[in-house]
Structure formats: C-alpha cells, structure tokens
Write a protein that holds these residues in place. Structure first.
Motif, PDB file in Angstrom:
ATOM      1  N   GLY A   1       4.336   3.220  -7.399  1.00 39.26           N
ATOM      2  CA  GLY A   1       4.731   1.935  -7.963  1.00 39.26           C
ATOM      3  C   GLY A   1       6.204   1.840  -8.291  1.00 39.26           C
ATOM      4  O   GLY A   1       7.042   2.515  -7.673  1.00 39.26           O
ATOM      5  N   TRP A   2       6.539   1.019  -9.297  1.00 38.14           N
ATOM      6  CA  TRP A   2       7.925   0.692  -9.617  1.00 38.14           C
ATOM      7  C   TRP A   2       8.450   1.370 -10.872  1.00 38.14           C
ATOM      8  O   TRP A   2       9.517   1.004 -11.380  1.00 38.14           O
ATOM      9  N   GLY A   3       7.706   2.301 -11.415  1.00 37.34           N
ATOM     10  CA  GLY A   3       8.179   2.967 -12.611  1.00 37.34           C
ATOM     11  C   GLY A   3       7.661   2.317 -13.881  1.00 37.34           C
ATOM     12  O   GLY A   3       6.821   1.411 -13.841  1.00 37.34           O
ATOM     13  N   PRO A   4       8.197   2.759 -15.043  1.00 35.60           N
ATOM     14  CA  PRO A   4       7.680   2.271 -16.332  1.00 35.60           C
ATOM     15  C   PRO A   4       7.951   0.792 -16.559  1.00 35.60           C
ATOM     16  O   PRO A   4       8.910   0.232 -16.024  1.00 35.60           O
ATOM     17  N   ASP A   5       7.081   0.166 -17.359  1.00 34.98           N
ATOM     18  CA  ASP A   5       7.265  -1.234 -17.725  1.00 34.98           C
ATOM     19  C   ASP A   5       8.499  -1.398 -18.614  1.00 34.98           C
ATOM     20  O   ASP A   5       8.945  -0.450 -19.274  1.00 34.98           O
ATOM     21  N   VAL A   6       8.993  -2.635 -18.618  1.00 34.32           N
ATOM     22  CA  VAL A   6      10.126  -2.972 -19.492  1.00 34.32           C
ATOM     23  C   VAL A   6       9.543  -3.428 -20.831  1.00 34.32           C
ATOM     24  O   VAL A   6       9.036  -4.541 -20.951  1.00 34.32           O
ATOM     25  N   ALA A   7       9.623  -2.563 -21.842  1.00 38.85           N
ATOM     26  CA  ALA A   7       9.009  -2.849 -23.144  1.00 38.85           C
ATOM     27  C   ALA A   7       9.995  -3.562 -24.058  1.00 38.85           C
ATOM     28  O   ALA A   7      10.422  -3.031 -25.090  1.00 38.85           O
ATOM     29  N   ALA A   8      10.378  -4.765 -23.662  1.00 42.36           N
ATOM     30  CA  ALA A   8      11.333  -5.547 -24.456  1.00 42.36           C
ATOM     31  C   ALA A   8      10.865  -6.993 -24.507  1.00 42.36           C
ATOM     32  O   ALA A   8      10.168  -7.464 -23.599  1.00 42.36           O
ATOM     33  N   ARG A   9      11.236  -7.683 -25.565  1.00 44.65           N
ATOM     34  CA  ARG A   9      10.934  -9.111 -25.647  1.00 44.65           C
ATOM     35  C   ARG A   9      11.948  -9.932 -24.877  1.00 44.65           C
ATOM     36  O   ARG A   9      11.614 -10.938 -24.259  1.00 44.65           O
ATOM     37  N   LYS A  10      13.215  -9.478 -24.945  1.00 47.06           N
ATOM     38  CA  LYS A  10      14.281 -10.216 -24.274  1.00 47.06           C
ATOM     39  C   LYS A  10      15.472  -9.299 -24.042  1.00 47.06           C
ATOM     40  O   LYS A  10      15.850  -8.522 -24.923  1.00 47.06           O
TER      41      LYS A  10
ATOM     42  N   VAL B   1       4.277  -6.975 -14.039  1.00 46.83           N
ATOM     43  CA  VAL B   1       3.087  -7.030 -13.185  1.00 46.83           C
ATOM     44  C   VAL B   1       3.172  -5.886 -12.174  1.00 46.83           C
ATOM     45  O   VAL B   1       4.171  -5.735 -11.470  1.00 46.83           O
ATOM     46  N   GLY B   2       2.133  -5.070 -12.123  1.00 48.01           N
ATOM     47  CA  GLY B   2       2.177  -3.866 -11.306  1.00 48.01           C
ATOM     48  C   GLY B   2       1.933  -4.097  -9.829  1.00 48.01           C
ATOM     49  O   GLY B   2       1.516  -5.175  -9.397  1.00 48.01           O
ATOM     50  N   VAL B   3       2.193  -3.053  -9.050  1.00 45.34           N
ATOM     51  CA  VAL B   3       1.992  -3.103  -7.597  1.00 45.34           C
ATOM     52  C   VAL B   3       0.545  -3.444  -7.263  1.00 45.34           C
ATOM     53  O   VAL B   3       0.269  -4.212  -6.333  1.00 45.34           O
TER      54      VAL B   3
ATOM     55  N   GLU C   1       0.830  -1.203   0.000  1.00 48.12           N
ATOM     56  CA  GLU C   1       0.000   0.000   0.000  1.00 48.12           C
ATOM     57  C   GLU C   1       0.869   1.259   0.000  1.00 48.12           C
ATOM     58  O   GLU C   1       0.531   2.256  -0.660  1.00 48.12           O
ATOM     59  N   ARG C   2       1.981   1.219   0.718  1.00 47.75           N
ATOM     60  CA  ARG C   2       2.907   2.367   0.700  1.00 47.75           C
ATOM     61  C   ARG C   2       3.565   2.500  -0.682  1.00 47.75           C
ATOM     62  O   ARG C   2       3.746   3.611  -1.184  1.00 47.75           O
ATOM     63  N   LEU C   3       3.934   1.353  -1.284  1.00 47.04           N
ATOM     64  CA  LEU C   3       4.496   1.389  -2.642  1.00 47.04           C
ATOM     65  C   LEU C   3       3.493   1.981  -3.634  1.00 47.04           C
ATOM     66  O   LEU C   3       3.855   2.781  -4.504  1.00 47.04           O
ATOM     67  N   LEU C   4       2.232   1.603  -3.493  1.00 45.93           N
ATOM     68  CA  LEU C   4       1.191   2.127  -4.367  1.00 45.93           C
ATOM     69  C   LEU C   4       1.050   3.632  -4.175  1.00 45.93           C
ATOM     70  O   LEU C   4       0.874   4.379  -5.146  1.00 45.93           O
ATOM     71  N   GLY C   5       1.173   4.080  -2.919  1.00 42.71           N
ATOM     72  CA  GLY C   5       1.087   5.504  -2.633  1.00 42.71           C
ATOM     73  C   GLY C   5       2.235   6.301  -3.228  1.00 42.71           C
ATOM     74  O   GLY C   5       2.093   7.495  -3.512  1.00 42.71           O
ATOM     75  N   ARG C   6       3.375   5.635  -3.423  1.00 42.42           N
ATOM     76  CA  ARG C   6       4.544   6.311  -4.014  1.00 42.42           C
ATOM     77  C   ARG C   6       4.573   6.198  -5.539  1.00 42.42           C
ATOM     78  O   ARG C   6       5.511   6.651  -6.183  1.00 42.42           O
TER      79      ARG C   6
ATOM     80  N   ALA D   1      13.903  -0.347  -7.882  1.00 44.21           N
ATOM     81  CA  ALA D   1      12.662   0.026  -7.193  1.00 44.21           C
ATOM     82  C   ALA D   1      12.048  -1.164  -6.470  1.00 44.21           C
ATOM     83  O   ALA D   1      11.437  -1.016  -5.406  1.00 44.21           O
ATOM     84  N   MET D   2      12.227  -2.374  -7.027  1.00 44.23           N
ATOM     85  CA  MET D   2      11.678  -3.582  -6.409  1.00 44.23           C
ATOM     86  C   MET D   2      12.554  -4.088  -5.275  1.00 44.23           C
ATOM     87  O   MET D   2      12.148  -5.007  -4.553  1.00 44.23           O
TER      88      MET D   2
END
Length: 538
Positions: free
Chosen positions: A199-208, A272-274, A192-197, A227-228
């Motif tokens: 989350g973890w930033g942008p997704d990793v938009a890569a296949r590999k 997968v998001g917070v 819940e604190r992570l959600l308040g801040r 961030a994780m």
C-alpha cells in the motif's frame, strides 16, 4: 390407469442400461450403445434447463465439448484459456475453476459421465459468458435505485454462436470493448501490485495541514503523496510549494476543492486505503458490464457522484457542466437508468409531483390557505380553485384532490428550461433559480431530478445540430415568456450513471465519494458472489 411409455423412450432407457451393464462386466461396449448412453445422459442432464435442452435437441445431442473431434478440443482449450484470465476481470473464479474442469475431463471415462460433463460445461460457459459480458449481479436486487435494464444475451443464441463460430473469436467478443473497461482493468492490475507491495504507508493522523507547517505529520503526508505518485521524492519536512501542488493534484483527482490545503475532507480521502480504491475499480468494472451496449455516437452522460452532466460525441466530451443531484434521502436519491431525450421545454410550467404537493405544500396550506401564493391550485377539470373556499385541513396525503402548478417565471423551480426524456421515474434535467448550490463541493440537494449550472449553454449545444444560430433561436422563444416545446430532430440517449472510480483517456483515474452508499452494497454483493481482492507480488 395404466401409464404409457413411448417406444423410442423405452428403447433409449434400455440401451443406456444395457451399456452400463456391459461396462460393469468389463466387456466392450458396441459403438452405437456408447453413443446412445452418451446422448441419453445429455438429454437427462439438460432436461431441467429449457435453453440447454433445446440446444442439444436440435443437434441430436451431439457434443461440442467432450468429443474427440479437433473442434471440440479447440473449444476446450479456448474456454480453459479464458477461465485462466477470469480473475483479471474481477469475476468469481470459483464458479468455473479451470483446475476442477481439467480434473473432471480426466475423470469422465464412461459415455454417461461424458454426457453429464458435456452439459455441465455448457452451463459453466453460459455463467461465464453472462458474468463477463453483462455482469455478475442483477442491479435492482442490490439497490432499488439502480433501475438500469441490463442487455442480457439470449442463452440459446450464445450456445449456437459458440457451436458455429471460431472459439477464440467467441471468447474475445464476450469481453466489453469500451475504452473505459480496458482502462479500468489496467487500473485493477496496478492496484493489485500496489496491494502486494503493502500500500501507501501510514495514514495521515492530522485534522489539518497547510502551507508553512512542518514536522513528522508533514513528512507522513509527503511520503504518502510520493507513494501515490503525486510528487517526486523529496527530503523536505516543511509543507512547501511542492507538497501544496501535489495536494492540489490529489484534490482534483478526487472531486475536492483544489485549494492546496489538506483539510478534513482531503485527509479523509488521502487515508482511503489501496484495498478500498481497488474495490471501487472492481465495482466500476461491474457497472461497465451492466452498460455494455451501444450508447450512441452522441449521448448525454450524468455521473451522479461527480455532480456533472456531459455531452459526449464519438467518445470525446464536447460539453460539461456542474450538476445538482437528488438528496441522500430514501425518497429523493436520483436513480440510475438510460433513456432517450426527445425535447426541451422553454419557459416550463412546474407540475408539482404529488409527493411534494402533499408532503410539503399541503401542510403550508393547512396553516394558511394563502401560503405559496405563486403556485396555482387546480381541480380535476384543470380549473383554478378559490383557496378561500377550501378547508385544507380535511385533506391528507391520500385524499388531497388538487394539482399544484407553478407557471413559467424566473422563480420557477425548474428555472427557464427543462430537458425531457420521458421515463416512469419522472426524472429530467433542468435549470434552477438556486444558483448558489453549484459552488458546493458535494451537491445533493434536489428531489431527484438533475439541475444544471449552465442550462442555456447545454441547450445551445443540443440545438446546434438542427438550427444555424442556436442561441438566437433559444432566446427568441425565451423572450415570449410562454411555455414552448422544442423537439430534438435527432433524439439523444441519456445515461444516468454512478461511478466512484472512472478513468480518463489521458490523466489520472478519478475517484469520488460513495454519496448514496450504492457502491458499498455492490461490493458486498460481489464479495458474496465470490469476487475476491488479489495482492500481486512482483
């Protein structure tokens, strides 16, 4: 026909009406009339609820919440204090909003209003007690594969306990006391604190991404791992040893092959998001409430999503092996339930379930009566039938009159040992000749039963409590080639669970994929019941 009203009931109604008339005229109500009006209101409000009505009847309709006595005030304070923390337990707080209860207490300025509020508070207490003690939902109504029997506490017993014991002690006792529940609640507050801040930033938009890669996508991966909490701050723009090690740690915590390469499955889990992880933790808390019971000092724990089977002794895992669970198909998914293991069978015969016999073997026999020659076909008397004399095309799934069995052998579908906890679902743990499946990352291949990677070692661990040399004992019976039943002198509880989020006494919280979609359905049901995500800004 003339109806007959008992004299006492008539007097009670008349007394209540008299009290209301007096109040409406602004006159002083005699004390006995106020008491009678209050009790009449309690009796009426409780009349539709058997347990609440019985509770108040046996105490002559005296209050436990709304009286002026010190204990009533103490009970109100303890209840309101517990409700203030209901959100920490991921409960549907609107069911028992403490602000609304305080307003109702202030507004109840007549005996009748107090009587109605008295019963309403008892109802709210029972709802809260059930929610926090044994769960908000009825598992089988959410998913038919969750056949767990939840240990609900009798409502009348709860009320009588509340009226006779320390209020603070009663509310403390309602909360599940397992270390897992306490750790999950701590994780909920952390997310819940992570959600308040944010989350973890942008997704990793890569296949590999793999060691040696560089550029902006690697920076995004690096920042997300930082961030994780999987790596320290770094300025590197290259997929170096530090990132590789962090990816491996992430993979271990998410049931992935720890190769240090951010492949498709790893990136999917990284993204997968917070909010989703928080939902998994909340669902796990609800599931822990469903299992709020004595699980046995020694018990077997099979987590379907983790593809493992473990022996737990006094809270510590003393044995663990990989498992294969039911395939993600409507008729093959492994159910969730608890039972008691009573015996093992060495060199087992496989009595083919009728569904498999008619849906898988019958079509083979219809094409070729000699198909599956390693299987025995018997009639209703248990006599072996002559395949050549049978026209299998005349049978279907409804009228097939035979049983199919596979004798003991290394080719037997059950392998060389099975572990029995008799249950109506025909589920058990067993060996298998298909050892190659245990190398897979996702292991849902069976018809529903649980296959073990190390069944002999599992047997030795169970037998160690009753024989001096469990390996020699087991191997001696195995060598005969004959089916042998070995009772467990002390039966052991078996719990088939489904946790996509679970904790460890030391180390990171673990997350697994929702292989059957059950947690998604549970979260949707919890959300409909009023459970909401919170973002805590600190």
């Amino acid at each position: 026909m003339t109806s007959f009203v008992p004299r006492q009931a008539f007097l009670n109604v008349w007394s209540a009406l008299f009290a209301l008339i007096i109040v409406s005229l602004g006159l002083t109500v005699p004390a006995h009339a106020q008491v009678t009006a209050f009790k009449q209101a309690v009796a009426e409000a409780a009349s539709g609820d058997i347990e609440i009505a019985e509770f108040y009847r046996t105490r002559s309709y005296d209050p436990i919440w709304t009286g002026r006595a010190g204990r009533d005030a103490q009970l109100r304070r303890a209840f309101l204090s517990a409700l203030e923390n209901a959100g920490d337990h991921a409960l549907p707080v609107r069911r028992y909003d403490p602000t609304e209860i305080r307003a109702a207490l202030r507004a109840a300025n007549t005996p009748r209003a107090r009587g109605q509020l008295e019963v309403d508070l008892s109802r709210k207490f029972l709802q809260y007690a059930r929610d926090i003690q044994t769960g908000i939902l009825v598992p089988s109504r959410v998913d038919e594969g969750i056949v767990r029997v939840v240990p609900r506490v009798n409502r009348l017993t709860l009320l009588r306990t509340l009226a006779s014991r320390s209020p603070n002690g009663v509310f403390r006792a309602l909360t599940p006391k397992t270390p897992e529940y306490n750790r999950l609640m701590a994780e909920k507050l952390r997310f819940e604190r992570l959600l308040g801040r944010g989350g973890w930033g942008p997704d990793v938009a890569a296949r590999k991404l793999e060691p040696g890669d560089s550029g902006n996508l690697v920076v995004i991966l690096r920042n997300r791992l930082i961030a994780m909490g999987y790596m320290r701050r770094s300025a590197t723009q290259t997929y170096d040893a530090a990132i590789q090690q962090a990816v491996q740690q992430f993979q271990l915590a998410h049931g992935l092959t720890p190769d240090g390469v951010a492949g498709q499955a790893t990136i999917q889990q990284l993204n997968v998001g917070v909010e989703n992880r928080l939902q998994s933790v909340i669902v796990a808390m609800e599931r822990e409430r469903w299992l709020n019971r004595d699980r046995g000092d020694r018990h077997v724990l099979v987590n379907l999503t983790d593809f493992t089977a473990k022996i737990v002794d006094n809270g510590r895992v003393t044995f663990s092996t990989r498992s294969v669970v039911g395939k993600n198909q409507s008729d093959r998914r492994s159910p969730e339930f608890s039972d008691v293991m009573e015996h093992m069978v060495i060199n087992p015969t496989w009595n083919v379930p009728r569904s498999i016999a008619t849906e898988e073997y019958l079509p083979l026999l219809q094409r070729d009566p000699n198909a599956a020659g390693h299987m025995r076909i018997t009639d209703v008397r248990g006599q072996l039938v002559d395949r050549a004399s049978i026209d299998f095309t005349q049978f279907d799934t409804h009228n097939f009159p035979f049983d199919i069995k596979q004798p003991p052998s290394r080719r037997n579908a059950l392998g060389l040992v099975k572990f029995m906890f008799p249950n109506p679902h025909n589920i058990y743990l067993h060996d298998t000749p298909a050892k190659n499946l245990f190398a897979r990352e996702v292991r849902d291949f069976s018809h529903g039963c649980i296959r073990l990677n190390d069944p002999f070692d599992f047997a030795y661990a169970l037998l160690a409590r009753q024989v001096s040399n469990p390996e020699a004992f087991f191997q001696e019976r195995l060598a005969t080639g004959r089916e042998t039943v070995v009772p467990l002198e002390v039966p052991i509880q078996v719990h088939l669970i489904y946790r996509t989020a679970f904790t460890q006494a030391r180390g990171r919280t673990q997350f697994r994929r929702d292989i059957y979609g059950r947690d998604r359905r549970i979260w949707n049901a919890l959300s409909q019941a009023g459970v909401a995500l919170r973002a805590v800004r600190s």
